[in-house]
Structures are given as structure tokens and as C-alpha cells.
Design a protein around this motif. Structure first.
Motif, PDB file in Angstrom:
ATOM      1  N   ILE A 180      -8.452   8.964  -1.754  1.00 43.90           N
ATOM      2  CA  ILE A 180      -8.329   7.527  -1.494  1.00 43.90           C
ATOM      3  C   ILE A 180      -7.782   7.272  -0.094  1.00 43.90           C
ATOM      4  O   ILE A 180      -8.253   6.380   0.623  1.00 43.90           O
ATOM      5  CB  ILE A 180      -7.413   6.873  -2.556  1.00 43.90           C
ATOM      6  N   ASN A 181      -6.791   8.063   0.318  1.00 43.18           N
ATOM      7  CA  ASN A 181      -6.166   7.864   1.627  1.00 43.18           C
ATOM      8  C   ASN A 181      -7.153   7.997   2.782  1.00 43.18           C
ATOM      9  O   ASN A 181      -6.948   7.432   3.854  1.00 43.18           O
ATOM     10  CB  ASN A 181      -5.011   8.848   1.815  1.00 43.18           C
ATOM     11  N   ALA A 226      -4.222   0.383  -5.562  1.00 43.91           N
ATOM     12  CA  ALA A 226      -2.879   0.072  -6.071  1.00 43.91           C
ATOM     13  C   ALA A 226      -2.909  -1.197  -6.917  1.00 43.91           C
ATOM     14  O   ALA A 226      -2.261  -1.277  -7.971  1.00 43.91           O
ATOM     15  CB  ALA A 226      -1.903  -0.090  -4.905  1.00 43.91           C
ATOM     16  N   ALA A 247       0.745   4.306  -2.616  1.00 44.43           N
ATOM     17  CA  ALA A 247       0.456   5.678  -2.202  1.00 44.43           C
ATOM     18  C   ALA A 247       1.389   6.691  -2.831  1.00 44.43           C
ATOM     19  O   ALA A 247       1.090   7.889  -2.882  1.00 44.43           O
ATOM     20  CB  ALA A 247       0.527   5.787  -0.675  1.00 44.43           C
ATOM     21  N   ASN A 282      -4.735  -0.539 -10.191  1.00 51.02           N
ATOM     22  CA  ASN A 282      -3.886   0.334 -10.994  1.00 51.02           C
ATOM     23  C   ASN A 282      -2.784  -0.459 -11.681  1.00 51.02           C
ATOM     24  O   ASN A 282      -2.457  -0.226 -12.852  1.00 51.02           O
ATOM     25  CB  ASN A 282      -3.292   1.428 -10.104  1.00 51.02           C
ATOM     26  N   SER A 340      -2.792  12.415  -8.072  1.00 47.54           N
ATOM     27  CA  SER A 340      -2.325  12.668  -6.706  1.00 47.54           C
ATOM     28  C   SER A 340      -3.437  13.252  -5.854  1.00 47.54           C
ATOM     29  O   SER A 340      -3.561  12.929  -4.668  1.00 47.54           O
ATOM     30  CB  SER A 340      -1.131  13.633  -6.725  1.00 47.54           C
ATOM     31  N   SER A 369       1.220   7.944  -8.007  1.00 47.12           N
ATOM     32  CA  SER A 369       0.777   9.113  -8.771  1.00 47.12           C
ATOM     33  C   SER A 369       1.641  10.327  -8.490  1.00 47.12           C
ATOM     34  O   SER A 369       1.901  11.141  -9.379  1.00 47.12           O
ATOM     35  CB  SER A 369      -0.695   9.425  -8.453  1.00 47.12           C
ATOM     36  N   SER A 392       0.827  -1.210   0.000  1.00 44.89           N
ATOM     37  CA  SER A 392       0.000   0.000   0.000  1.00 44.89           C
ATOM     38  C   SER A 392       0.862   1.261   0.000  1.00 44.89           C
ATOM     39  O   SER A 392       0.506   2.267  -0.618  1.00 44.89           O
ATOM     40  CB  SER A 392      -0.935   0.002   1.210  1.00 44.89           C
ATOM     41  N   GLN A 420      -5.468  10.529  -4.938  1.00 47.61           N
ATOM     42  CA  GLN A 420      -4.839   9.751  -3.877  1.00 47.61           C
ATOM     43  C   GLN A 420      -5.156  10.335  -2.506  1.00 47.61           C
ATOM     44  O   GLN A 420      -5.330   9.600  -1.525  1.00 47.61           O
ATOM     45  CB  GLN A 420      -3.318   9.717  -4.086  1.00 47.61           C
ATOM     46  N   TRP A 421      -5.262  11.651  -2.437  1.00 53.85           N
ATOM     47  CA  TRP A 421      -5.635  12.321  -1.188  1.00 53.85           C
ATOM     48  C   TRP A 421      -7.019  11.850  -0.733  1.00 53.85           C
ATOM     49  O   TRP A 421      -7.240  11.603   0.449  1.00 53.85           O
ATOM     50  CB  TRP A 421      -5.621  13.833  -1.403  1.00 53.85           C
ATOM     51  N   THR A 436      -1.162  10.905   3.821  1.00 58.15           N
ATOM     52  CA  THR A 436      -0.682   9.528   3.807  1.00 58.15           C
ATOM     53  C   THR A 436      -0.738   8.980   5.232  1.00 58.15           C
ATOM     54  O   THR A 436      -0.218   9.602   6.158  1.00 58.15           O
ATOM     55  CB  THR A 436       0.778   9.468   3.292  1.00 58.15           C
ATOM     56  N   ILE A 478      -6.657   1.822  -0.221  1.00 53.50           N
ATOM     57  CA  ILE A 478      -5.369   2.204  -0.819  1.00 53.50           C
ATOM     58  C   ILE A 478      -4.746   1.008  -1.518  1.00 53.50           C
ATOM     59  O   ILE A 478      -4.299   1.087  -2.674  1.00 53.50           O
ATOM     60  CB  ILE A 478      -4.403   2.756   0.252  1.00 53.50           C
TER      61      ILE A 478
END
Length: 446
Positions: free
Chosen positions: A263-264, A275, A55, A278, A257, A58, A51, A260-261, A125, A271
Motif C-alpha cells: 500500500i505504501n 485507513a 500506516a 479499514n 503489515s 497493522s 495516514s 501495508q508495504w 513508510t 494509504i
């Protein structure tokens, strides 16, 4: 070994397949070894390590994609001069493109290392992943020059129509990567940082070997080394094309990215699932990328030769091939989703989330393929306005959809994957509209 291919004559569909198939096999092989790399991390180090790398993906690609975009833009200029049978300027484009790529990469690498910790913190993160994520990204960004020195000869050989030779060096890179992974992780116990070092070493070795081959086999590479001149006019031409391309790809990953914020916020189970999906998407879209690379080279060469109608025929052939492949992918992911996602980790929650996610995105694969192929086509035609506009549209779509859909109660975390699908749809529509506008044709005939 491979030979350069003149794409200005012959059946477009056959030329594209002859170019794309070996390239596709090579890139699928490379992505397969990357997946093995992730399997090693997921099973030998742990789900959190898997994970943590996910993280950073991206974020790292924001910086990496600028360098790759610049190298790709340089390759298109090379293909245009090669198509025009201009050996002197082909060599000059190789030399100037390499200099620009190396200098820009060194600057980008330094900037990325400075911003690693602040960006990962900004993206929320999780504390459980921060140490490993930061270590992996710092090493990867510090060695970015190895990535670009690996990519430059590959990109240039493809621009000359040589799709077969890079496969050999991709294979060397991939095998070295796995061997180094096992040494660093299993024997030296270096954790995720060791996997980053392994990747950089493998790419460095492959890049050096590919460069040596290119210089020995192609006169334009030898001429590029002999010519000490840095041509301002050529540099300006390359920068005019490659800067928009670099920023197009960086904008795409910037939006990733920001995603990702979001997703976190859903924790390590989501996460890790994102991944995993992806990684699979990176693998299965390689035929789209291979076709795209083929159409970019094909378009660049035919633009240099002034064959506008032939360019259009090539695009239509590539899109038909894309449609057949995309339909097949839907059947594979709906039939074998659990088996595929179980390869990465043994965590039941991650697998369950990943299977649902890939079911959602798979039905949009045809739009991903159309976007990839039309994007490479327009880049090959020198349409720099499209490059920037496409990046802005992709980032806009991801931001709007991810915040909208993840806040709908009955959608929640699945809005992440719906966002990916709807973004592919929107960018495909825009790319095809840009093609239909005919602006690329005016650029080609200038």
C-alpha cells in the motif's frame, strides 16, 4: 449491572441475541468513538497525521493481537469451567490466565518498542509520515500493558455470560478517550502522540473500574485474588489454547503489515483511503465479532456441560443472523459511500479512493461474517490446530493476492481491496470445511 448467564439451557438463537446485542451495541459505541478519534486527527491535525496512524495499524496489531489472543484463550478456559459448574477451577483459571497475560504482554511490549523504527523503515513508510507514525507506535506499544489490563476483566466477564456490564465500562473508556483527545490535541497541541496517550489513559481507567466491579460482584474473582497458588496444570491448559490463538491473530496482522508495504508504494492518497475503509470495516464488523464472542462463550459453556448437539444448533443460528446483516451492509455502502468516507477527511483523492475500495469489499462481507463466527466457534470448542492453520491460510492468501492483483495493469491499486475480499472468501471456506470435518466435536467430547 449485568449478571452471568447460563447458556447450557434455553433457546440457542434467543440466548445468542440476548448476549450479542448488548455486546454489539457496546463495541459499536467503542468503535464509533475510535472513529471520532480518527476524525479529530484527520481534521484538527491533518491528512498526513491520519495516514501516519493508518500506516502503523497493522504493525501495532501484530504485537497487540498476541496479548489479546492469550487473554481471549484464557477466557475460553474460564467459560468451560463455568459451564461445568466448577467454581474452584473457574477462579483458578481467572488467576492463572491473568498472570500469563500480564507477563507475556510486558515482554511483547518491550520487543515491539525495540522493533518500531526498523519495521516502519522496512515497510517503506513515506518520509512525510515516518516521524508521526513512529511517535504514535512507540507510545502505543509502550503502554500495551494498559490495553491488556483493560481487556482481561472484559474478556472474563463475557466468559461468564455477562455481556451487559462491559458496555458500561466501554462507554466510560470511549467518552474518556474523546475528552482526552481534545485536551491533548486542541489544548496541549501534542499531535498524534497525544492521541496515543489519550487512548491508553482511557483504557487504563476503564480497566481499573471494571476490575473493581468484577471483584465486588463475582465470587470467582474474589477467590482468584485470595488464591496465591500458581497452578502449573492450569497454566499448561491455558497456554495450550491461548498460544495458538495469539499467534493466529498475529499472523493475520503480519499479513496486513506486508500488505501495508504494498500500500505504501501507492502514496498517501491510497494509504489514507485504506485507513478510512479499514476504520469503517472495523466498525461494521462489530456485530460479527459480537456474535462470534457470543458463540465462543456459548460453545465453551456447552462443551463443559457436554451438550454437543446444542453447540451445532447455536452455530447455525448465528450464521443465519450473519447473512441478513451482511446483505444489508451492501445496500448501505453502495448507497451512501461518499457520505460515509467524507466523515474522515476533506481530501478529495482519499475520499474517492475509499469509496471505490468499500464498494469492492462490501460484497464480500458475508464471507467476513462467516469466518468470524466460525472462527470464534472453533476457538470456543478448543480447536487449537484450526487457529494456527487459519492464520497461515490468511497470510498466504493476502500475500498471493496482493502481489498478483496489484501488478495487473487494469487493476493496480484496487487490487488491495480485492485482496481483502478474496481473503475473506478463502478463510470462510476453510473455516466451514473445518467445521464440517467434525474434529471440533471430538475435541469437545474428550
Amino acid at each position: 449491572m449485568g449478571k452471568q448467564t447460563d447458556m447450557t439451557q434455553g433457546n440457542p438463537a434467543r440466548l445468542l441475541l440476548a448476549f450479542a446485542v448488548p455486546l454489539m451495541l457496546g463495541t459499536i459505541l467503542q468503535q464509533s468513538f475510535i472513529i471520532v478519534d480518527r476524525i479529530i486527527v484527520g481534521h484538527l491535525i491533518g491528512a498526513n497525521a491520519f495516514s501516519a496512524i493508518g500506516a502503523t495499524s497493522s504493525v501495532s496489531m501484530i504485537f497487540t493481537s498476541i496479548s489479546l489472543g492469550i487473554a481471549m484463550g484464557s477466557g475460553i478456559v474460564v467459560s468451560q469451567y463455568f459451564g461445568a459448574k466448577d467454581e474452584k477451577n473457574t477462579a483458578l483459571a481467572i488467576r492463572n490466565g491473568t498472570i500469563i497475560s500480564v507477563i507475556s504482554t510486558l515482554i511483547i511490549s518491550a520487543l515491539a518498542m525495540l522493533l518500531t523504527k526498523p519495521i516502519l523503515t522496512l515497510l517503506n513508510t513515506p518520509d512525510a509520515l515516518m516521524k508521526e507514525a513512529a511517535a504514535y507506535m512507540l507510545i502505543s506499544m509502550g503502554g500495551l500493558i494498559f490495553v491488556i489490563l483493560y481487556y482481561i476483566p472484559f474478556s472474563t466477564l463475557r466468559a461468564l455470560g455477562d455481556a451487559k456490564t462491559p458496555i458500561i465500562f466501554l462507554t466510560i473508556c470511549s467518552v474518556c478517550n474523546i475528552v482526552f483527545d481534545l485536551v491533548f490535541v486542541r489544548i496541549l497541541h501534542t499531535g498524534v502522540g497525544g492521541t496515543a496517550v489519550a487512548s491508553l489513559l482511557a483504557q487504563g481507567i476503564a480497566g481499573v473500574l471494571c476490575s473493581i466491579y468484577a471483584v465486588r460482584q463475582y465470587s470467582c474473582f474474589r477467590d482468584a485474588l485470595k488464591t496465591s497458588k500458581f497452578d502449573k496444570k492450569m497454566a499448561k491448559q491455558i497456554l495450550k489454547l491461548c498460544i495458538p490463538m495469539g499467534f493466529q491473530y498475529s499472523l493475520i496482522y503480519l499479513s496486513g503489515s506486508i500488505m501495508q508495504w504494498v500500500i505504501n508504494r501507492f502514496g498517501t492518497g491510497v494509504i489514507g483511503a485504506f485507513a478510512a475503509t479499514n476504520q469503517i470495516e472495523n466498525l461494521i464488523q462489530q456485530p460479527f465479532t459480537a456474535l462470534g464472542t457470543a458463540i465462543a462463550t456459548y460453545t465453551g459453556q456447552n462443551a463443559g456441560a457436554g451438550h454437543t448437539e446444542r453447540i451445532r444448533q447455536g452455530l447455525h443460528s448465528a450464521l443465519k443472523i450473519c447473512a441478513v446483516y451482511a446483505i444489508a451492509l451492501v445496500a448501505v455502502f453502495w448507497g451512501f459511500g461518499n457520505l460515509i468516507m467524507g466523515i474522515f477527511v476533506s481530501d478529495d483523492l482519499i475520499i474517492k479512493n475509499a469509496v471505490t475500495g468499500i464498494h469492492i469489499t462490501s460484497v464480500f462481507m458475508i464471507f467476513l461474517g462467516s469466518t468470524q463466527i466460525t472462527r470464534y466457534f472453533l476457538n470456543g470448542a478448543g480447536d487449537t490446530v484450526y487457529s494456527m492453520a487459519n492464520g497461515m491460510i490468511e497470510i498466504g492468501c493476502k500475500l498471493i493476492f496482493v502481489f498478483l492483483m496489484t501488478n495487473i495493469p487494469f487493476i493496480g491499486q484496487w487490487g488491495i481491496w480485492w485482496t481483502i475480499g478474496f481473503t475473506w472468501l478463502c478463510t470462510a471456506v476453510f473455516a466451514l470445511c473445518r467445521y464440517k470435518s467434525g474434529k471440533w466435536q471430538k475435541i469437545c467430547t474428550k
